[in-house]
Design an enzyme around this catalytic site. Structure first.
Site, short mmCIF file in Angstrom:
data_model
loop_
_atom_site.label_atom_id
_atom_site.label_comp_id
_atom_site.label_asym_id
_atom_site.label_seq_id
_atom_site.Cartn_x
_atom_site.Cartn_y
_atom_site.Cartn_z
N VAL A 60 -1.68 9.23 -20.64
CA VAL A 60 -0.61 8.38 -20.10
C VAL A 60 -0.72 8.28 -18.58
O VAL A 60 -0.69 9.29 -17.87
CB VAL A 60 0.77 8.93 -20.48
CG1 VAL A 60 1.87 8.16 -19.73
CG2 VAL A 60 1.00 8.82 -21.98
N SER A 139 -5.08 13.63 -24.64
CA SER A 139 -3.63 13.52 -24.58
C SER A 139 -3.14 12.44 -25.54
O SER A 139 -3.47 12.46 -26.72
CB SER A 139 -3.19 13.27 -23.13
OG SER A 139 -1.80 13.32 -22.98
N PHE A 140 -2.37 11.46 -25.03
CA PHE A 140 -1.94 10.42 -25.96
C PHE A 140 -3.10 9.53 -26.37
O PHE A 140 -3.04 8.84 -27.39
CB PHE A 140 -0.74 9.67 -25.38
CG PHE A 140 -0.97 8.30 -24.78
CD1 PHE A 140 -0.19 7.24 -25.19
CD2 PHE A 140 -1.92 8.08 -23.79
CE1 PHE A 140 -0.34 5.98 -24.62
CE2 PHE A 140 -2.09 6.83 -23.23
CZ PHE A 140 -1.28 5.77 -23.65
N ASP A 163 -6.91 18.06 -26.44
CA ASP A 163 -5.47 18.31 -26.31
C ASP A 163 -4.66 17.08 -26.75
O ASP A 163 -3.85 16.54 -25.98
CB ASP A 163 -5.13 18.68 -24.86
CG ASP A 163 -4.30 19.97 -24.78
OD1 ASP A 163 -4.57 20.89 -25.58
OD2 ASP A 163 -3.39 20.06 -23.94
N HIS A 365 -3.38 21.16 -20.00
CA HIS A 365 -3.48 19.83 -20.62
C HIS A 365 -4.44 18.91 -19.86
O HIS A 365 -5.05 18.01 -20.46
CB HIS A 365 -2.08 19.20 -20.66
CG HIS A 365 -2.00 17.96 -21.46
ND1 HIS A 365 -2.29 17.91 -22.81
CD2 HIS A 365 -1.65 16.68 -21.11
CE1 HIS A 365 -2.13 16.67 -23.25
NE2 HIS A 365 -1.75 15.91 -22.24
#
Length: 433
Positions: A60, A139-140, A163, A365
């Site tokens: 993001v 991530s996303f 992650d 992260h």
């Protein structure tokens, strides 16, 4: 530097139609553009037929260029496989894509749009994307690349999930409305600075411990010179910082406006309660993905849960790389790994060696920008294994196809489907329904 190892080509392609949420764009007929970078290794010799095409998805608000040192490291350590190309696209509301679309974007964002945009991109450039395709997501972006695999189960040979935001519950650091929390920080953060240097200093906590190559790209791509639609008056911004005397300094803001970063993290559910009756009623036209059990909460994010619940069906093999110091719910990630690919339509999962989890102690992260070599290591080992499997399957499939007719069905069809009895229907035939 990536430009020394890769030929970098930029593209603009249309986004998918129609968007998941009607409020994502100013009008529902707006055509969004997706900014793509294609990284082609500067090979000295011929490219093997089985060289990998990578499709990657970013986190993001994180510019796609931040991952260039990761690609450099991956290219340097290729052993047992080759790279045909790496393709990365900014999400429609973020970074260079967001700048292209800023007059068309509105205040809603679904994670389900970018998988479709990537699928559209892949079909658009299919002649430059030979198999095997490998998905990479951080991530996303890990959630996005997984949903692309759900959309087309046989598209990817394997996935590298770094992650990934795939879990049932919000992260332990909280997505509630009370601070501290990432969404509180995003909404209330400063988003304009008198110079690029001042912006880097103000965000030094975010980039603490980063690889210098990533810090350089952060300075270049994470910020954007004024004027912008949000800050059209440069002189007013300079006066705000008492910087009018410094004619060489150009004020900057975020390349991804904080409002678009926020609505990518969390979604509003402000109107579920009827003001007259007080009853909770899910507005199906806009919030059909809201879980009725939690429909009273003002903020939610549906994709981590919905993606988790489908993990059993994930077709491509999958490597999960998890930071030992991540803010995500590690216990839920472990559970996700256990069920990943184990259901109908799945890869076979952990028990068949198709899914693996690697925990990197001490890394958080943002590890793709911190210990790049540590992240690349397990990726290389996994790709070596999966490419051996891919080559074996290709050989076996080629042998099986030898001598097969592509005009008529094989004899087994006639053994399984018995002939019709004679004397049925007109002319001895039973009419088709």
């Amino acid at each position: 530097m990536s430009s020394e190892k890769f030929t970098v080509t930029e593209h603009l392609v249309p986004g998918s139609y129609i968007r998941e949420y009607p409020g994502s764009t100013v009008t529902q007929e707006d055509v969004l553009k997706i900014h793509v970078k294609q990284y082609t290794p500067k090979h000295e010799g011929p490219v093997p037929a089985d060289a990998i095409t990578f499709i990657a998805a970013h986190g993001v608000g994180l510019p796609k260029e931040l991952y260039e040192p990761l690609w450099d490291e991956l290219l340097e350590r290729t052993n047992g496989f080759h790279i045909h190309g790496i393709w990365v696209a900014d999400v429609a509301s973020m970074n260079q894509s967001g700048i292209q679309n800023e007059d068309k974007l509105s205040m809603d964002c679904s994670w389900m749009d970018h998988p479709r945009d990537l699928f559209l991109m892949i079909n658009h450039f299919r002649e430059q994307m030979p198999r095997p395709l490998v998905g990479v997501g951080h991530s996303f972006g890990g959630n996005i690349i997984t949903n692309l695999a759900y959309l087309h189960p046989r598209l990817f040979t394997t996935l590298l999930l770094i992650d990934p935001l795939i879990q049932l519950s919000p992260p332990s650091m909280g997505f509630g409305t009370d601070p501290p929390g990432p969404i509180n920080y995003t909404l209330w953060r400063n988003d304009v600075w008198p110079s690029r240097e001042a912006a880097i200093r103000a965000n030094r906590g975010l980039i603490h411990g980063w690889d210098p190559r990533c810090v350089d790209r952060m300075a270049k791509y994470f910020f954007r010179d004024l004027p912008t639609p949000l800050y059209p008056d440069v002189e007013a911004v300079k006066a705000r910082f008492d910087a009018a005397a410094d004619t060489t300094a150009t004020p900057v803001t975020l390349a991804t406006p904080k409002y678009h970063e926020l609505i990518a993290q969390i979604r509003q559910n402000f109107n579920a309660r009827d003001p007259t009756t007080g009853r909770i009623e899910i507005p199906r036209a806009t919030h059909a993905d809201m879980d009725p059990l939690v429909a009273s909460i003002p903020l939610y994010r549906p994709e981590p849960r919905s993606t988790f619940r489908r993990l059993g069906t994930l077709r491509p093999s999958c490597l999960w790389i998890v930071g030992g110091a991540t803010f995500l719910n590690v216990d839920e990630i472990h559970e996700g790994v256990k069920i990943c690919g184990s259901g109908i339509g799945g890869s076979g999962g952990v028990s068949e060696g198709r899914v693996k989890e690697v925990i990197l102690p001490g890394l958080g992260h943002l590890m793709p920008f911190q210990e790049i070599g540590t992240v690349v290591g397990p990726c290389v080992a996994w790709l070596q294994q999966e490419m051996d499997r891919f080559r074996q399957m290709e050989r076996e499939w080629g042998e099986e196809r030898k001598g097969k007719s592509h005009l008529v069905l094989e004899k087994n069809w006639y053994k399984v489907l018995k002939p019709m009895p004679s004397g049925r229907g007109k002319g001895g035939r039973k009419e088709k329904l």
